[in-house]
Every structure is written in structure tokens, then in C-alpha cells.
Write a protein that holds these residues in place. Sequence first.
Motif, PDB file in Angstrom:
ATOM      1  N   ASN A  99       0.852  -1.177   0.000  1.00 48.09           N
ATOM      2  CA  ASN A  99       0.000   0.000   0.000  1.00 48.09           C
ATOM      3  C   ASN A  99       0.890   1.229   0.000  1.00 48.09           C
ATOM      4  O   ASN A  99       1.641   1.462   0.934  1.00 48.09           O
ATOM      5  N   LEU A 100       0.822   2.031  -1.060  1.00 45.61           N
ATOM      6  CA  LEU A 100       1.712   3.166  -1.250  1.00 45.61           C
ATOM      7  C   LEU A 100       1.003   4.470  -0.908  1.00 45.61           C
ATOM      8  O   LEU A 100      -0.086   4.744  -1.392  1.00 45.61           O
ATOM      9  N   THR A 101       1.640   5.270  -0.087  1.00 44.32           N
ATOM     10  CA  THR A 101       1.172   6.618   0.200  1.00 44.32           C
ATOM     11  C   THR A 101       2.326   7.551  -0.104  1.00 44.32           C
ATOM     12  O   THR A 101       3.446   7.319   0.341  1.00 44.32           O
ATOM     13  N   VAL A 102       2.048   8.594  -0.864  1.00 46.81           N
ATOM     14  CA  VAL A 102       3.119   9.506  -1.262  1.00 46.81           C
ATOM     15  C   VAL A 102       2.585  10.930  -1.266  1.00 46.81           C
ATOM     16  O   VAL A 102       1.422  11.163  -1.586  1.00 46.81           O
ATOM     17  N   GLU A 103       3.442  11.867  -0.882  1.00 49.64           N
ATOM     18  CA  GLU A 103       3.066  13.275  -0.924  1.00 49.64           C
ATOM     19  C   GLU A 103       3.768  13.932  -2.100  1.00 49.64           C
ATOM     20  O   GLU A 103       4.977  13.775  -2.269  1.00 49.64           O
ATOM     21  N   LYS A 126      -6.945   7.440 -10.705  1.00 45.03           N
ATOM     22  CA  LYS A 126      -5.555   7.721 -10.323  1.00 45.03           C
ATOM     23  C   LYS A 126      -4.807   6.426 -10.041  1.00 45.03           C
ATOM     24  O   LYS A 126      -3.664   6.248 -10.476  1.00 45.03           O
ATOM     25  N   SER A 127      -5.449   5.548  -9.298  1.00 46.30           N
ATOM     26  CA  SER A 127      -4.773   4.296  -8.918  1.00 46.30           C
ATOM     27  C   SER A 127      -4.416   3.469 -10.155  1.00 46.30           C
ATOM     28  O   SER A 127      -3.369   2.820 -10.194  1.00 46.30           O
ATOM     29  N   GLU A 128      -5.262   3.520 -11.179  1.00 46.78           N
ATOM     30  CA  GLU A 128      -4.989   2.790 -12.416  1.00 46.78           C
ATOM     31  C   GLU A 128      -3.732   3.344 -13.097  1.00 46.78           C
ATOM     32  O   GLU A 128      -2.872   2.594 -13.560  1.00 46.78           O
ATOM     33  N   LEU A 129      -3.612   4.666 -13.123  1.00 47.36           N
ATOM     34  CA  LEU A 129      -2.440   5.307 -13.720  1.00 47.36           C
ATOM     35  C   LEU A 129      -1.175   4.934 -12.945  1.00 47.36           C
ATOM     36  O   LEU A 129      -0.160   4.556 -13.545  1.00 47.36           O
ATOM     37  N   ILE A 130      -1.221   4.999 -11.631  1.00 47.49           N
ATOM     38  CA  ILE A 130      -0.055   4.671 -10.810  1.00 47.49           C
ATOM     39  C   ILE A 130       0.359   3.212 -11.028  1.00 47.49           C
ATOM     40  O   ILE A 130       1.540   2.907 -11.177  1.00 47.49           O
ATOM     41  N   ARG A 131      -0.631   2.316 -11.062  1.00 46.63           N
ATOM     42  CA  ARG A 131      -0.310   0.901 -11.300  1.00 46.63           C
ATOM     43  C   ARG A 131       0.386   0.715 -12.649  1.00 46.63           C
ATOM     44  O   ARG A 131       1.369  -0.025 -12.759  1.00 46.63           O
ATOM     45  N   ARG A 132      -0.140   1.367 -13.696  1.00 51.23           N
ATOM     46  CA  ARG A 132       0.475   1.253 -15.022  1.00 51.23           C
ATOM     47  C   ARG A 132       1.919   1.729 -15.005  1.00 51.23           C
ATOM     48  O   ARG A 132       2.813   1.102 -15.578  1.00 51.23           O
ATOM     49  N   ILE A 133       2.157   2.868 -14.339  1.00 52.19           N
ATOM     50  CA  ILE A 133       3.518   3.417 -14.273  1.00 52.19           C
ATOM     51  C   ILE A 133       4.440   2.453 -13.534  1.00 52.19           C
ATOM     52  O   ILE A 133       5.557   2.176 -13.983  1.00 52.19           O
TER      53      ILE A 133
END
Length: 163
Positions: A99-103, A126-133
Motif C-alpha cells: 500500500n503506497l502513500t506519497v506526498e 488515479k490508482s490505475e495510472l499509478i499501477r500502469r507506471i
Amino acid sequence: MSHYKKVMSTKGIQQKEVLDAVHRVDPRVDKSLLSKIVNDVCLPTPKQFKVICDTLVCNTDDIYDPREIALVPDVKNDTTLNISTARTRARRQNIDVYNLTVEIPRDVAERVFSCAALRKFGCTKKSELIRRIIFKLDAELSTNKTKPADGASTPKAGDTENT
């Protein structure tokens, strides 16, 4: 439902006496607020409740059922938990999830995560974009296509890291 009125009647204590005692420790409590507490419109603070119990010479469970004042639900035994939350917890127990949390700066986040930008990237969330990256970076790492950062060398197969 609380049993304030029953306890006060049994003990022969008037609501005015309770109000005076509570008002001494918390001047915010007036007749109207105490009436709301007695009539189950709101709960007293722990400090107020202690004074009420001391004044009525009773225990907390003489006034409330323990389930009425439990502010943190017993997750294992509470069947009223949100189904989605229960599923998420179960899923995380059964699989290895990070589980990723980032500022990040707000202006950058608003640009990159705007609906228009997400659509440009072919995503809806947003989560879909982060997963793809993350998956793209992982694929690059596994094929050693990444460029070294300022003077850093890219580890080669068989190299070990000293951490």
C-alpha cells in the motif's frame, strides 16, 4: 436507549443536581445540553460522563449498554461492517499487497490527476495510472533498459547489492 431517567428516579436525584455537578467541571454544559444527553440525542464526553456517574452513584453500565458507548467496533465480531471494507481487508490478508502513500506538490497532482489528463493516459482512475507506471518501471528494470541516474551504475545480472 440510556437509563438516565430511571437511575435518577431510583436514586432520588434531580436533573438540576446533575447539571450543577457537570457544569463545575465543564462550564459548556448547560440545561439544554444535559437534556440532550439524558434524552439520547448526544453522548457526554468521558469527563462529563464520569461526573454524571459519580453524581448518580452508579456505574457506566447502569446507564448505557456497553455496545452503545463502544466507539471502536470489534472488527472480528461486528457483522455490520461495510462489505467493501471487509472484502478489502480479506483480500489484503490473502495476497501480498504493498500500500503506497506519497506526498507530491498539489499543483502537480491536480494537473496529472485531472480527468482530462487521466483520459490522455488511457485511464479513468488515479490508482490505475499509478499501477500502469509501476508495472512499466518494473518491466524496464527486468530488461535492464533503465538509464543510470547521475553517476550511478545499473546493476547487472549476478551483481549483489550491499545494503
